[in-house]
Design a protein around this motif. Structure first.
Motif, short mmCIF file in Angstrom:
data_model
loop_
_atom_site.label_atom_id
_atom_site.label_comp_id
_atom_site.label_asym_id
_atom_site.label_seq_id
_atom_site.Cartn_x
_atom_site.Cartn_y
_atom_site.Cartn_z
N GLY A 1 -19.08 -9.93 -3.29
CA GLY A 1 -18.27 -8.75 -3.52
C GLY A 1 -18.09 -7.89 -2.29
N GLU A 2 -18.85 -8.13 -1.26
CA GLU A 2 -18.74 -7.33 -0.04
C GLU A 2 -17.60 -7.85 0.84
OE1 GLU A 2 -22.43 -7.25 2.08
OE2 GLU A 2 -23.43 -6.06 0.54
N SER A 3 -16.97 -6.95 1.55
CA SER A 3 -15.94 -7.30 2.51
C SER A 3 -16.61 -7.44 3.88
CB SER A 3 -14.88 -6.21 2.55
OG SER A 3 -13.90 -6.53 3.50
N VAL A 4 -16.33 -8.55 4.57
CA VAL A 4 -16.96 -8.79 5.87
C VAL A 4 -15.92 -9.21 6.89
CG1 VAL A 4 -19.21 -9.44 4.93
CG2 VAL A 4 -17.49 -11.19 5.24
N HIS A 5 -16.19 -8.94 8.14
CA HIS A 5 -15.38 -9.38 9.26
C HIS A 5 -16.18 -10.46 9.98
CE1 HIS A 5 -12.37 -6.24 8.90
NE2 HIS A 5 -13.35 -5.38 8.72
N VAL A 6 -15.62 -11.67 10.05
CA VAL A 6 -16.30 -12.78 10.70
C VAL A 6 -15.34 -13.47 11.66
CG1 VAL A 6 -17.90 -13.20 8.78
CG2 VAL A 6 -15.72 -14.39 8.84
N ALA A 7 -15.90 -14.30 12.53
CA ALA A 7 -15.08 -15.07 13.46
C ALA A 7 -14.21 -16.05 12.68
CB ALA A 7 -15.98 -15.82 14.44
N GLN B 1 -10.20 -10.12 -9.32
CA GLN B 1 -11.07 -11.15 -9.89
C GLN B 1 -12.54 -10.78 -9.70
OE1 GLN B 1 -9.83 -14.69 -7.84
NE2 GLN B 1 -8.72 -15.45 -9.64
N LEU B 2 -12.87 -10.28 -8.53
CA LEU B 2 -14.26 -9.89 -8.27
C LEU B 2 -14.69 -8.74 -9.17
CD1 LEU B 2 -14.82 -10.17 -4.44
CD2 LEU B 2 -16.04 -11.33 -6.24
N GLU B 3 -13.82 -7.78 -9.38
CA GLU B 3 -14.16 -6.67 -10.27
C GLU B 3 -14.42 -7.17 -11.69
OE1 GLU B 3 -14.93 -3.47 -9.83
OE2 GLU B 3 -14.81 -3.97 -7.71
N ALA B 4 -13.65 -8.17 -12.12
CA ALA B 4 -13.85 -8.73 -13.45
C ALA B 4 -15.18 -9.49 -13.54
CB ALA B 4 -12.69 -9.66 -13.80
N ARG B 5 -15.60 -10.10 -12.44
CA ARG B 5 -16.85 -10.88 -12.43
C ARG B 5 -18.07 -10.06 -12.03
NH1 ARG B 5 -15.89 -15.62 -8.46
NH2 ARG B 5 -18.10 -15.31 -8.36
N ARG B 6 -17.89 -8.79 -11.69
CA ARG B 6 -18.98 -7.99 -11.13
C ARG B 6 -20.21 -7.95 -12.04
NH1 ARG B 6 -19.27 -5.46 -6.77
NH2 ARG B 6 -17.06 -5.31 -6.44
#
Length: 150
Positions: free
Chosen positions: A19-25, A49-54
């Motif tokens: 559920g977290e937003s990340v910045h990756v290469a 979708q993530l909110e529904a599965r939280r």
């Protein structure tokens, strides 16, 4: 280097929780996270979708934490003995590695990935050792290991 904004669909060790937003290469996203289904591009549809599965995610996390704590208590009460050949000065012919400890735990009914056992450096002498085992990002257990002459 190009950074990509992704939303984690599953917990990824040393990166973040579901559920977290990340910045990756871009390469890490393209070659590891996306093919394994661990993350998706941060779009409004994925966020819905993530909110529904939280609630399911939170329940699974709670169950994993409880299971890890129970296993930590079991490991704390456990002692294992590994027989190895050694010279007269107690130096082993070879070493005891995390794989050896995982195999011995499996013989005692505890299935554990050898990568969870933090053994740095490998054991090279006879004696008693306390080995750290990372069961969950919030739970670490200690196991008593005896290396005896075999």
């Amino acid at each position: 280097m190009a950074q990509v904004n992704l939303v984690l669909l599953d917990d990824v060790e040393n990166l973040g929780l579901a559920g977290e937003s990340v910045h990756v290469a871009a390469g890490y996203a393209r070659n590891y996270l996306l093919p394994r289904g661990l993350a998706a591009k941060a779009t409004p549809a994925v966020m819905r979708q993530l909110e529904a599965r939280r609630s399911k995610i939170e329940e699974r996390r709670r169950q994993e934490l409880e299971a890890a704590q129970a296993l930590a208590e079991k490991l704390a009460a456990m002692e294992i003995s590994i027989a190895a050949q050694a010279a007269a000065d107690d130096q082993l012919f070879g070493s005891v590695t995390a794989r050896n400890i995982a195999e011995k735990l499996a013989e005692n009914g505890v299935t554990l990935e050898h990568t969870r056992i933090k053994l740095d450096p490998p054991i090279k002498t006879l004696g008693s050792y306390t080995v750290e085992i990372k069961l969950h990002h919030a739970v670490t257990a200690e196991l008593k290991v005896w290396v005896v002459r075999g």
